[in-house]
Design a protein around this motif. Structure first.
Motif, short mmCIF file in Angstrom:
data_model
loop_
_atom_site.label_atom_id
_atom_site.label_comp_id
_atom_site.label_asym_id
_atom_site.label_seq_id
_atom_site.Cartn_x
_atom_site.Cartn_y
_atom_site.Cartn_z
N ASP A 1 8.05 2.42 -9.17
CA ASP A 1 7.33 3.26 -8.38
C ASP A 1 5.97 3.23 -8.33
O ASP A 1 5.58 3.48 -7.16
N ALA A 2 5.43 2.57 -9.20
CA ALA A 2 3.90 2.27 -9.33
C ALA A 2 3.81 1.31 -8.50
O ALA A 2 2.90 1.07 -7.80
N VAL A 3 4.64 0.20 -8.51
CA VAL A 3 4.44 -1.06 -7.63
C VAL A 3 4.44 -0.58 -6.22
O VAL A 3 3.81 -1.17 -5.18
N HIS A 4 5.47 0.08 -5.83
CA HIS A 4 5.82 0.56 -4.48
C HIS A 4 4.73 1.39 -3.88
O HIS A 4 4.33 1.23 -2.92
N ALA A 5 4.26 2.27 -4.78
CA ALA A 5 3.20 3.06 -4.12
C ALA A 5 1.75 2.52 -4.08
O ALA A 5 1.27 2.39 -3.10
N ARG A 6 1.60 1.05 -4.99
CA ARG A 6 0.49 0.44 -4.59
C ARG A 6 0.61 -0.51 -3.46
O ARG A 6 -0.09 -0.83 -2.58
N VAL A 7 2.00 -0.84 -3.06
CA VAL A 7 2.33 -1.75 -2.02
C VAL A 7 1.84 -1.09 -0.73
O VAL A 7 1.43 -1.40 0.36
N VAL A 8 2.51 0.43 -0.80
CA VAL A 8 2.32 1.33 0.28
C VAL A 8 0.63 1.50 0.84
O VAL A 8 0.53 1.73 1.87
N ALA A 9 0.20 1.71 -0.25
CA ALA A 9 -1.19 2.32 -0.16
C ALA A 9 -2.01 1.00 0.42
O ALA A 9 -3.00 1.33 1.17
N GLU A 10 -2.07 -0.17 0.00
CA GLU A 10 -2.28 -1.49 0.47
C GLU A 10 -2.09 -1.75 1.69
O GLU A 10 -2.76 -2.29 2.64
N GLY A 11 -0.91 -1.49 2.05
CA GLY A 11 -0.26 -1.83 3.47
C GLY A 11 -0.31 -3.20 3.71
O GLY A 11 -0.25 -3.74 4.96
N THR A 12 -0.43 -4.22 2.82
CA THR A 12 -0.40 -5.59 2.97
C THR A 12 0.99 -6.32 2.96
O THR A 12 0.92 -7.63 3.19
N HIS A 13 1.76 -5.55 2.59
CA HIS A 13 3.45 -6.27 2.63
C HIS A 13 4.34 -5.65 3.57
O HIS A 13 4.47 -4.22 3.34
N GLU A 14 5.04 -6.49 4.38
CA GLU A 14 6.13 -5.56 5.21
C GLU A 14 7.22 -5.13 4.25
O GLU A 14 8.12 -5.74 3.90
N LEU A 15 7.11 -3.89 4.44
CA LEU A 15 8.53 -3.21 3.66
C LEU A 15 9.71 -3.33 4.48
O LEU A 15 9.86 -2.82 5.64
N LEU A 16 10.67 -3.87 4.15
CA LEU A 16 12.10 -4.09 4.82
C LEU A 16 13.11 -3.03 4.33
O LEU A 16 13.91 -2.58 5.06
N LEU A 17 12.89 -2.60 2.92
CA LEU A 17 14.01 -1.66 2.57
C LEU A 17 12.99 -0.69 1.67
O LEU A 17 12.27 -1.07 0.79
N PRO A 18 13.16 0.60 2.10
CA PRO A 18 12.00 1.50 1.34
C PRO A 18 12.75 1.78 -0.03
O PRO A 18 13.89 1.68 -0.43
N LEU A 19 11.86 2.38 -0.58
CA LEU A 19 12.24 2.65 -2.34
C LEU A 19 13.36 3.61 -2.20
O LEU A 19 13.54 4.63 -1.42
N ARG A 20 14.35 3.21 -3.14
CA ARG A 20 15.70 3.95 -3.27
C ARG A 20 16.60 3.64 -4.41
O ARG A 20 16.35 2.70 -4.87
N ASP A 21 17.41 4.63 -4.75
CA ASP A 21 18.20 4.56 -5.93
C ASP A 21 19.72 4.11 -5.36
O ASP A 21 19.98 4.55 -4.43
N GLU A 22 20.13 3.16 -6.20
CA GLU A 22 21.39 2.53 -5.74
C GLU A 22 22.51 3.16 -6.98
O GLU A 22 22.13 3.16 -7.95
N GLU A 23 23.68 3.30 -6.57
CA GLU A 23 24.67 3.83 -7.43
C GLU A 23 24.92 2.96 -8.72
O GLU A 23 25.41 3.24 -9.53
#
Length: 140
Positions: free
Chosen positions: A78-100
């Motif tokens: 979650d912390a890495v994702h928040a940083r990636v989203v805030a910086e906006g420097t990496h193309e997010l291909l799959l959003p943060l999610r939980d897998e069964e």
């Protein structure tokens, strides 16, 4: 017996690719040349090599990664994702999610076609756990 295992990813621009992985994953260079950079964080290692370098067989030089998914397990996705989203420097291909099957993760586009899957293990769903209760990981 294996003493080390780490991916070496071919890149069209070694310094840019090395910065990408260093920034995304908090890795530090342990060796740097104009054609090869080795990065490390704790015991995790990853390297980038010039896609046209003579150490790569001629038939494979300059090819883009296809089907390469580099999975990186982190303490707090979650912390890495928040940083990636805030910086906006990496193309997010799959959003943060939980897998069964027991993973919380997101995927970004890496340099030269590689995909980077950033994960933190979570408990699997009850249904998934029941379905695979008899499965055990392979051992040496």
């Amino acid at each position: 017996m294996i003493t080390s295992l780490y991916p070496v990813l071919a890149a069209s621009d070694v310094p840019t690719a090395a910065r990408f992985y260093a920034d995304l994953l908090g890795m530090a260079p342990t060796f740097t040349s104009d054609w090869y950079v080795s990065l490390r964080s704790g015991t995790a290692e990853l390297a980038v090599v010039d896609a046209g370098h003579a150490t790569i067989p001629e038939v494979a030089r300059g090819t883009r990664a296809a089907g390469v998914l580099v999975t990186v397990e982190v303490d707090d996705v979650d912390a890495v994702h928040a940083r990636v989203v805030a910086e906006g420097t990496h193309e997010l291909l799959l959003p943060l999610r939980d897998e069964e099957f027991g993973q919380r993760h997101f995927i970004v586009a890496g340099p030269d076609g590689a995909l980077v899957d950033v994960v933190t293990p979570i408990p699997p769903s009850g249904e998934f756990a029941a379905l695979y209760a008899g499965s055990r990981p392979a051992t040496d």
